[in-house]
Design a protein around this motif. Structure first.
Motif, PDB file in Angstrom:
ATOM      1  N   ASP A   5      31.281  33.105  41.183  1.00  0.00           N
ATOM      2  CA  ASP A   5      32.638  33.929  41.445  1.00  0.00           C
ATOM      3  C   ASP A   5      33.369  33.508  40.956  1.00  0.00           C
ATOM      4  OD1 ASP A   5      33.869  36.191  41.851  1.00  0.00           O
ATOM      5  OD2 ASP A   5      33.369  35.999  43.688  1.00  0.00           O
ATOM      6  N   ASN A   6      34.110  33.869  40.219  1.00  0.00           N
ATOM      7  CA  ASN A   6      34.839  33.182  38.679  1.00  0.00           C
ATOM      8  C   ASN A   6      36.702  33.969  39.403  1.00  0.00           C
ATOM      9  OD1 ASN A   6      33.777  31.314  37.889  1.00  0.00           O
ATOM     10  ND2 ASN A   6      33.230  32.436  36.249  1.00  0.00           N
ATOM     11  N   HIS A   7      36.703  34.296  39.607  1.00  0.00           N
ATOM     12  CA  HIS A   7      38.207  35.453  40.225  1.00  0.00           C
ATOM     13  C   HIS A   7      38.055  35.685  42.028  1.00  0.00           C
ATOM     14  CE1 HIS A   7      41.061  38.874  39.275  1.00  0.00           C
ATOM     15  NE2 HIS A   7      41.333  38.274  40.446  1.00  0.00           N
ATOM     16  N   VAL A   8      38.155  34.700  42.649  1.00  0.00           N
ATOM     17  CA  VAL A   8      38.294  34.634  44.045  1.00  0.00           C
ATOM     18  C   VAL A   8      39.705  34.766  44.706  1.00  0.00           C
ATOM     19  CG1 VAL A   8      37.391  33.944  46.420  1.00  0.00           C
ATOM     20  CG2 VAL A   8      36.489  35.013  44.659  1.00  0.00           C
ATOM     21  N   HIS A   9      39.992  34.978  46.080  1.00  0.00           N
ATOM     22  CA  HIS A   9      41.874  35.058  46.196  1.00  0.00           C
ATOM     23  C   HIS A   9      41.468  34.677  47.369  1.00  0.00           C
ATOM     24  CE1 HIS A   9      43.986  36.828  42.940  1.00  0.00           C
ATOM     25  NE2 HIS A   9      42.774  37.636  43.073  1.00  0.00           N
ATOM     26  N   SER A  10      42.101  33.215  47.701  1.00  0.00           N
ATOM     27  CA  SER A  10      41.900  33.265  49.559  1.00  0.00           C
ATOM     28  C   SER A  10      43.483  33.510  50.697  1.00  0.00           C
ATOM     29  CB  SER A  10      41.578  31.768  49.694  1.00  0.00           C
ATOM     30  OG  SER A  10      43.315  31.193  48.686  1.00  0.00           O
ATOM     31  N   GLU A  11      43.452  32.616  51.705  1.00  0.00           N
ATOM     32  CA  GLU A  11      45.208  33.161  52.095  1.00  0.00           C
ATOM     33  C   GLU A  11      46.510  32.255  51.067  1.00  0.00           C
ATOM     34  OE1 GLU A  11      43.348  28.750  54.433  1.00  0.00           O
ATOM     35  OE2 GLU A  11      42.807  30.410  52.815  1.00  0.00           O
ATOM     36  N   PHE A  12      45.826  31.580  50.513  1.00  0.00           N
ATOM     37  CA  PHE A  12      47.203  31.279  49.589  1.00  0.00           C
ATOM     38  C   PHE A  12      47.683  32.524  48.577  1.00  0.00           C
ATOM     39  CE2 PHE A  12      45.098  27.758  50.888  1.00  0.00           C
ATOM     40  CZ  PHE A  12      45.911  27.132  51.876  1.00  0.00           C
ATOM     41  N   SER A  13      47.191  33.683  48.625  1.00  0.00           N
ATOM     42  CA  SER A  13      47.649  34.280  47.436  1.00  0.00           C
ATOM     43  C   SER A  13      48.843  35.675  49.012  1.00  0.00           C
ATOM     44  CB  SER A  13      46.533  35.782  47.212  1.00  0.00           C
ATOM     45  OG  SER A  13      45.948  34.700  46.098  1.00  0.00           O
ATOM     46  N   TRP A  14      49.783  35.829  47.621  1.00  0.00           N
ATOM     47  CA  TRP A  14      50.855  36.797  47.909  1.00  0.00           C
ATOM     48  C   TRP A  14      50.277  38.075  48.731  1.00  0.00           C
ATOM     49  CZ3 TRP A  14      52.256  41.628  46.102  1.00  0.00           C
ATOM     50  CH2 TRP A  14      51.314  41.501  45.136  1.00  0.00           C
ATOM     51  N   ASP A  15      49.260  38.715  48.342  1.00  0.00           N
ATOM     52  CA  ASP A  15      48.621  39.927  49.187  1.00  0.00           C
ATOM     53  C   ASP A  15      47.510  39.384  50.043  1.00  0.00           C
ATOM     54  OD1 ASP A  15      46.906  39.213  46.996  1.00  0.00           O
ATOM     55  OD2 ASP A  15      46.852  40.965  45.952  1.00  0.00           O
ATOM     56  N   THR A  16      46.924  39.347  49.924  1.00  0.00           N
ATOM     57  CA  THR A  16      46.202  38.721  51.154  1.00  0.00           C
ATOM     58  C   THR A  16      46.970  38.028  52.765  1.00  0.00           C
ATOM     59  OG1 THR A  16      45.822  35.918  51.320  1.00  0.00           O
ATOM     60  CG2 THR A  16      44.608  38.021  49.686  1.00  0.00           C
ATOM     61  N   GLY A  17      46.002  37.617  53.804  1.00  0.00           N
ATOM     62  CA  GLY A  17      46.300  37.146  55.245  1.00  0.00           C
ATOM     63  C   GLY A  17      45.825  36.416  55.259  1.00  0.00           C
ATOM     64  N   PRO A  18      46.084  35.998  56.478  1.00  0.00           N
ATOM     65  CA  PRO A  18      45.012  34.649  57.532  1.00  0.00           C
ATOM     66  C   PRO A  18      43.041  35.049  57.429  1.00  0.00           C
ATOM     67  CG  PRO A  18      46.819  35.259  58.930  1.00  0.00           C
ATOM     68  CD  PRO A  18      46.841  36.269  57.686  1.00  0.00           C
ATOM     69  N   SER A  19      42.861  36.513  56.810  1.00  0.00           N
ATOM     70  CA  SER A  19      41.874  36.158  57.237  1.00  0.00           C
ATOM     71  C   SER A  19      40.749  36.631  56.059  1.00  0.00           C
ATOM     72  CB  SER A  19      41.448  38.575  57.577  1.00  0.00           C
ATOM     73  OG  SER A  19      42.086  39.041  56.333  1.00  0.00           O
ATOM     74  N   ALA A  20      41.999  35.676  54.854  1.00  0.00           N
ATOM     75  CA  ALA A  20      41.463  35.629  53.542  1.00  0.00           C
ATOM     76  C   ALA A  20      40.940  34.399  53.388  1.00  0.00           C
ATOM     77  CB  ALA A  20      42.123  36.219  52.795  1.00  0.00           C
ATOM     78  N   SER A  21      40.481  33.255  54.813  1.00  0.00           N
ATOM     79  CA  SER A  21      40.397  32.056  54.759  1.00  0.00           C
ATOM     80  C   SER A  21      39.380  31.664  53.424  1.00  0.00           C
ATOM     81  CB  SER A  21      38.885  31.901  56.321  1.00  0.00           C
ATOM     82  OG  SER A  21      38.390  30.439  55.807  1.00  0.00           O
ATOM     83  N   MET A  22      39.886  30.343  53.521  1.00  0.00           N
ATOM     84  CA  MET A  22      39.462  29.527  51.545  1.00  0.00           C
ATOM     85  C   MET A  22      37.883  28.619  52.835  1.00  0.00           C
ATOM     86  SD  MET A  22      41.120  26.854  49.234  1.00  0.00           S
ATOM     87  CE  MET A  22      42.097  27.486  48.423  1.00  0.00           C
ATOM     88  N   VAL A  23      37.889  28.804  53.741  1.00  0.00           N
ATOM     89  CA  VAL A  23      36.621  28.036  54.053  1.00  0.00           C
ATOM     90  C   VAL A  23      35.222  29.505  54.674  1.00  0.00           C
ATOM     91  CG1 VAL A  23      35.981  26.732  56.182  1.00  0.00           C
ATOM     92  CG2 VAL A  23      37.992  25.769  55.827  1.00  0.00           C
ATOM     93  N   GLU A  24      35.946  30.609  55.122  1.00  0.00           N
ATOM     94  CA  GLU A  24      35.000  31.195  54.905  1.00  0.00           C
ATOM     95  C   GLU A  24      34.535  31.735  54.193  1.00  0.00           C
ATOM     96  OE1 GLU A  24      36.616  34.191  58.847  1.00  0.00           O
ATOM     97  OE2 GLU A  24      37.412  32.675  59.760  1.00  0.00           O
ATOM     98  N   THR A  25      35.476  32.005  53.322  1.00  0.00           N
ATOM     99  CA  THR A  25      34.497  32.558  51.945  1.00  0.00           C
ATOM    100  C   THR A  25      34.054  31.342  51.045  1.00  0.00           C
ATOM    101  OG1 THR A  25      37.182  33.980  50.879  1.00  0.00           O
ATOM    102  CG2 THR A  25      35.524  33.139  49.428  1.00  0.00           C
ATOM    103  N   CYS A  26      33.602  30.717  50.688  1.00  0.00           N
ATOM    104  CA  CYS A  26      33.141  29.155  50.801  1.00  0.00           C
ATOM    105  C   CYS A  26      31.751  29.175  51.986  1.00  0.00           C
ATOM    106  CB  CYS A  26      33.600  27.954  51.040  1.00  0.00           C
ATOM    107  SG  CYS A  26      34.705  27.336  49.715  1.00  0.00           S
ATOM    108  N   ALA A  27      31.675  29.635  52.625  1.00  0.00           N
ATOM    109  CA  ALA A  27      31.132  29.322  53.837  1.00  0.00           C
ATOM    110  C   ALA A  27      30.251  30.951  52.910  1.00  0.00           C
ATOM    111  CB  ALA A  27      30.850  29.625  55.225  1.00  0.00           C
ATOM    112  N   ARG A  28      30.382  32.173  53.158  1.00  0.00           N
ATOM    113  CA  ARG A  28      29.803  32.624  52.362  1.00  0.00           C
ATOM    114  C   ARG A  28      29.094  33.004  50.829  1.00  0.00           C
ATOM    115  NH1 ARG A  28      29.170  38.737  54.786  1.00  0.00           N
ATOM    116  NH2 ARG A  28      28.250  40.003  52.814  1.00  0.00           N
ATOM    117  N   ALA A  29      29.795  32.231  50.539  1.00  0.00           N
ATOM    118  CA  ALA A  29      29.952  32.128  49.377  1.00  0.00           C
ATOM    119  C   ALA A  29      28.089  30.849  49.009  1.00  0.00           C
ATOM    120  CB  ALA A  29      30.128  31.169  48.537  1.00  0.00           C
ATOM    121  N   VAL A  30      28.203  30.311  49.633  1.00  0.00           N
ATOM    122  CA  VAL A  30      26.961  29.185  50.221  1.00  0.00           C
ATOM    123  C   VAL A  30      25.602  30.228  50.728  1.00  0.00           C
ATOM    124  CG1 VAL A  30      25.486  27.638  51.413  1.00  0.00           C
ATOM    125  CG2 VAL A  30      28.350  27.284  50.356  1.00  0.00           C
TER     126      VAL A  30
END
Length: 273
Positions: A5-30
């Motif tokens: 998945d070559n296009h993902v946004h985390s909490e570091f994008s201006w249009d997201t928030g804390p729920s867009a956790s990079m750690v949780e996204t990685c766990a989901r990807a695994v």
């Protein structure tokens, strides 16, 4: 096997928030079985350099102007944390550079301070007088068909004028906001404009993204890219929450395969013709 998945946004994008956790996204990807995920945070500007084309063109502001800069230091630390916590997942750093042909100097300054592995190029706004306006607002203001043709023409120019990005993101972004509903959008009336974009992209050997947040591209659309000499396709969920990472990749794989592309050199590569 699913592609990266070559296009993902985390909490570091201006249009997201804390729920867009990079750690949780990685766990989901695994859990989903993805081999890699690229955190391509939004790199958009409300203030830009005098050397940028936007300044030379007399663009003075952006509407809406909610964009915020990336916290580069915190972002880099989060990437390293995820690489340590998920050793079986390739975690790729990146940005999604908005209107890169207008902001070359500002983008270069950002990347010099915080280099990344992957840069996407995207077009979210068009000029209206002396300002940049979100394209979704222009569909009703200027007429949907006319706006779409202008959008694709500007995208072709963006591809020709900017070499900073490796992947062209969501080639037909406005269809998400099509009047009457996204299902009423038809690709074929804009075939000539799409092909112009695809020729420009193919001439530079860059990849076309199949975006699975946007209405999924048809086999015919991806085949137009191949017909124009396109060599590589990237898959991107455009996820802004962990649950969306890798969304509809099974369908996207079917589309890309039917258009004549196959898995690349390894499981982390783009798909290729």
């Amino acid at each position: 096997m699913l592609p990266p998945d070559n296009h993902v946004h985390s909490e570091f994008s201006w249009d997201t928030g804390p729920s867009a956790s990079m750690v949780e996204t990685c766990a989901r990807a695994v859990r989903t079985g993805l081999p890699a995920v690229a955190f391509t945070e939004h790199l958009d500007f409300t203030v830009w350099a005098a050397e940028d084309r936007a300044s030379r063109d007399g663009i003075v502001d952006r509407h809406p102007a909610q964009q915020q800069p990336i916290d580069g230091e915190a972002y880099a630390a989060a990437i390293e944390e995820c690489r340590d916590r998920f050793p079986d997942l390739r975690v790729v750093s990146g940005v999604e550079a908005g209107e890169p042909h207008l902001f070359a100097a500002s983008i270069a300054a950002h990347l010099a301070a915080g280099p990344v592995d992957r840069v996407l190029g995207s077009l979210h706004s068009l000029t209206d007088g002396g300002r940049l306006v979100g394209v979704s607002r222009m569909l009703t203001r200027s007429g949907a068909d006319a706006t779409m043709r202008r959008y694709l023409g500007e995208m072709a120019q963006m591809v020709r004028d900017s070499d900073v990005f490796e992947v062209l993101a969501h080639v037909d972004f406005p269809r998400r906001y099509w009047p009457g509903g996204r299902d009423r959008y038809a690709e074929r009336p804009f075939e000539a404009e799409y092909r112009e974009v695809f020729r420009a992209l193919a001439e530079t050997g860059r990849a076309l993204e199949v975006n699975t947040t946007s209405p999924l591209a048809s086999v015919e659309l991806v085949r137009w890219f191949r017909d124009e000499g396109g060599e590589a396709v990237s898959f991107g969920s455009d996820a802004h929450t962990p649950t969306a990472v890798g969304q509809r990749f099974d369908l996207a794989v079917d589309v890309v395969e039917a258009a004549g592309f196959r898995p690349g050199r390894d499981r982390f590569d783009f798909w290729r013709r």
